[in-house]
Design a protein around this motif. Structure first.
Motif, PDB file in Angstrom:
ATOM      1  N   ARG A  68       0.822  -1.215   0.000  1.00 44.16           N
ATOM      2  CA  ARG A  68       0.000   0.000   0.000  1.00 44.16           C
ATOM      3  C   ARG A  68       0.850   1.257   0.000  1.00 44.16           C
ATOM      4  NH1 ARG A  68      -2.276   3.236   3.888  1.00 44.16           N
ATOM      5  NH2 ARG A  68      -1.355   1.966   5.541  1.00 44.16           N
ATOM      6  N   ALA A  69       0.486   2.195  -0.869  1.00 35.32           N
ATOM      7  CA  ALA A  69       1.144   3.497  -0.908  1.00 35.32           C
ATOM      8  C   ALA A  69       0.405   4.466   0.015  1.00 35.32           C
ATOM      9  CB  ALA A  69       1.163   4.037  -2.341  1.00 35.32           C
ATOM     10  N   ALA A  70       1.008   5.618   0.248  1.00 38.07           N
ATOM     11  CA  ALA A  70       0.448   6.579   1.208  1.00 38.07           C
ATOM     12  C   ALA A  70      -0.896   7.139   0.758  1.00 38.07           C
ATOM     13  CB  ALA A  70       1.445   7.718   1.426  1.00 38.07           C
ATOM     14  N   ASP A  71      -1.130   7.189  -0.562  1.00 41.12           N
ATOM     15  CA  ASP A  71      -2.385   7.758  -1.049  1.00 41.12           C
ATOM     16  C   ASP A  71      -3.525   6.749  -1.071  1.00 41.12           C
ATOM     17  OD1 ASP A  71      -1.755   6.147  -3.192  1.00 41.12           O
ATOM     18  OD2 ASP A  71      -1.539   7.766  -4.648  1.00 41.12           O
ATOM     19  N   GLY A  72      -3.275   5.548  -0.531  1.00 43.70           N
ATOM     20  CA  GLY A  72      -4.317   4.532  -0.451  1.00 43.70           C
ATOM     21  C   GLY A  72      -4.332   3.552  -1.599  1.00 43.70           C
ATOM     22  N   ARG A  73      -3.610   3.869  -2.676  1.00 37.55           N
ATOM     23  CA  ARG A  73      -3.521   2.919  -3.779  1.00 37.55           C
ATOM     24  C   ARG A  73      -2.561   1.781  -3.414  1.00 37.55           C
ATOM     25  NH1 ARG A  73      -2.114   6.307  -9.040  1.00 37.55           N
ATOM     26  NH2 ARG A  73      -0.736   7.394  -7.569  1.00 37.55           N
TER      27      ARG A  73
ATOM     28  N   SER B 147       5.263   3.863   2.970  1.00 37.34           N
ATOM     29  CA  SER B 147       5.871   4.267   4.237  1.00 37.34           C
ATOM     30  C   SER B 147       7.135   3.458   4.521  1.00 37.34           C
ATOM     31  CB  SER B 147       4.883   4.061   5.388  1.00 37.34           C
ATOM     32  OG  SER B 147       4.680   2.669   5.625  1.00 37.34           O
TER      33      SER B 147
ATOM     34  N   SER C 165       5.440  10.651 -11.003  1.00 32.15           N
ATOM     35  CA  SER C 165       4.028  10.518 -11.341  1.00 32.15           C
ATOM     36  C   SER C 165       3.812   9.379 -12.331  1.00 32.15           C
ATOM     37  CB  SER C 165       3.514  11.835 -11.934  1.00 32.15           C
ATOM     38  OG  SER C 165       2.164  11.723 -12.317  1.00 32.15           O
TER      39      SER C 165
ATOM     40  N   GLY D 248       3.981   6.053 -10.556  1.00 35.73           N
ATOM     41  CA  GLY D 248       2.738   5.762  -9.850  1.00 35.73           C
ATOM     42  C   GLY D 248       1.619   5.333 -10.781  1.00 35.73           C
ATOM     43  N   ASP D 249       1.516   6.010 -11.927  1.00 33.15           N
ATOM     44  CA  ASP D 249       0.465   5.653 -12.889  1.00 33.15           C
ATOM     45  C   ASP D 249       0.666   4.245 -13.427  1.00 33.15           C
ATOM     46  OD1 ASP D 249      -0.659   8.150 -12.568  1.00 33.15           O
ATOM     47  OD2 ASP D 249       0.260   9.000 -14.396  1.00 33.15           O
TER      48      ASP D 249
ATOM     49  N   GLY E 209       5.664   6.322  -2.691  1.00 31.46           N
ATOM     50  CA  GLY E 209       4.998   6.851  -1.512  1.00 31.46           C
ATOM     51  C   GLY E 209       4.668   5.815  -0.461  1.00 31.46           C
TER      52      GLY E 209
ATOM     53  N   GLN F 144      12.113  13.165  -0.911  1.00 34.14           N
ATOM     54  CA  GLN F 144      11.842  13.752  -2.227  1.00 34.14           C
ATOM     55  C   GLN F 144      13.093  14.412  -2.784  1.00 34.14           C
ATOM     56  OE1 GLN F 144       8.895  13.244  -3.515  1.00 34.14           O
ATOM     57  NE2 GLN F 144       8.662  14.631  -5.243  1.00 34.14           N
TER      58      GLN F 144
END
Length: 247
Positions: free
Chosen positions: A21-26, A167, A239, A242-243, A165, A224
């Motif tokens: 799991r990434a920090a943005d929930g994906r 943790s 980005s 992530g996509d 992203g 970062q």
């Protein structure tokens, strides 16, 4: 057995990075990114397994001398792009010959901690090439590997997860899964090395990867900044990553 572990006859430390799991929930997509130890002893059945997952890219973090000694054995006929990005961590060539009858696990722990502290400082360019490889068009599914699949690969995968992203806690949790099926490194060490020292060489500890994180924190203002300044990842590249990998 952890469901992300890929059971192979000729490799012991192979797994899918999917579902982290990434920090943005994906979450990382299944079947896109793998990590492993040496691919030199894969069986026909193993090659069929890699063929079935559609592997397109292999990033080999072994030094040239390791690749020559034990060349990868990959599925015949598949167009897998192999990227030779290998290196020896500082002190690695001296550690193995130095092990002897009186070696102890603390000496191994100390040496490995030193490797990890230097990974972000000495090998950022090598890991930048890894990112370039997996961001090439149609590069996925991709596999990152070295000899044991735990140190050079462990830090490389940690960087990919960091860029996505994930943790630090979850990065370390994946990293520690290498202890479930460690590569037997007896072939690398001199005869008579105590089992405790050999076991230490084959295993990972949370404080190894945390030593890498500490070095990043000491030399850069944030993860970062490290990814951008040392690895060369632009906001667009992060980005894009992530996509490609997150769902």
């Amino acid at each position: 057995m952890n469901p992300r572990i890929i059971a192979l006859q000729g490799a012991s430390n192979c797994r899918d990075l999917g579902d982290i799991r990434a920090a943005d929930g994906r979450h990382l997509r299944r079947g896109l990114l793998y990590r492993s130890d040496s691919l030199a002893e894969l069986t026909e059945a193993d090659c069929e397994r890699l063929e079935a997952i559609g592997l397109r890219t292999a990033c080999d973090l072994r030094h040239e001398s390791e690749r020559i000694l034990k060349p990868n054995r990959l599925p015949a006929g598949m167009q897998i792009r192999q990227h030779a990005i290998g290196f020896f961590p500082r002190g690695a060539k001296e550690l193995i010959p130095s092990l002897g009858l009186h070696s102890d696990e603390m000496a191994v722990h100390s040496a490995l901690t030193g490797y990890y502290r230097r990974f972000p400082l000495d090998h950022a360019n090598d890991y930048a090439r890894m990112f370039d490889a997996i961001l090439e068009p149609d590069a996925l599914p991709a596999l990152i590997h070295c000899t044991s699949g735990k140190d050079r690969t462990g830090f490389g995968v940690a960087l990919i997860l960091m860029a996505l992203g994930v943790s630090r806690e979850d990065i370390v949790a994946d990293y520690l899964l290498s202890n479930l099926a460690p590569r037997n490194l007896r072939f690398m060490v001199p005869k008579g090395v105590p089992e405790s020292a050999l076991s230490a060489l084959m295993k990972v500890r949370a404080d190894y990867l945390e030593a890498s994180f500490a070095a990043i924190d000491e030399h850069w203002s944030s993860e970062q900044d490290f990814l951008q300044q040392a690895i060369g990842l632009t906001d667009r590249a992060i980005s894009q990553l992530g996509d490609l990998m997150l769902l």
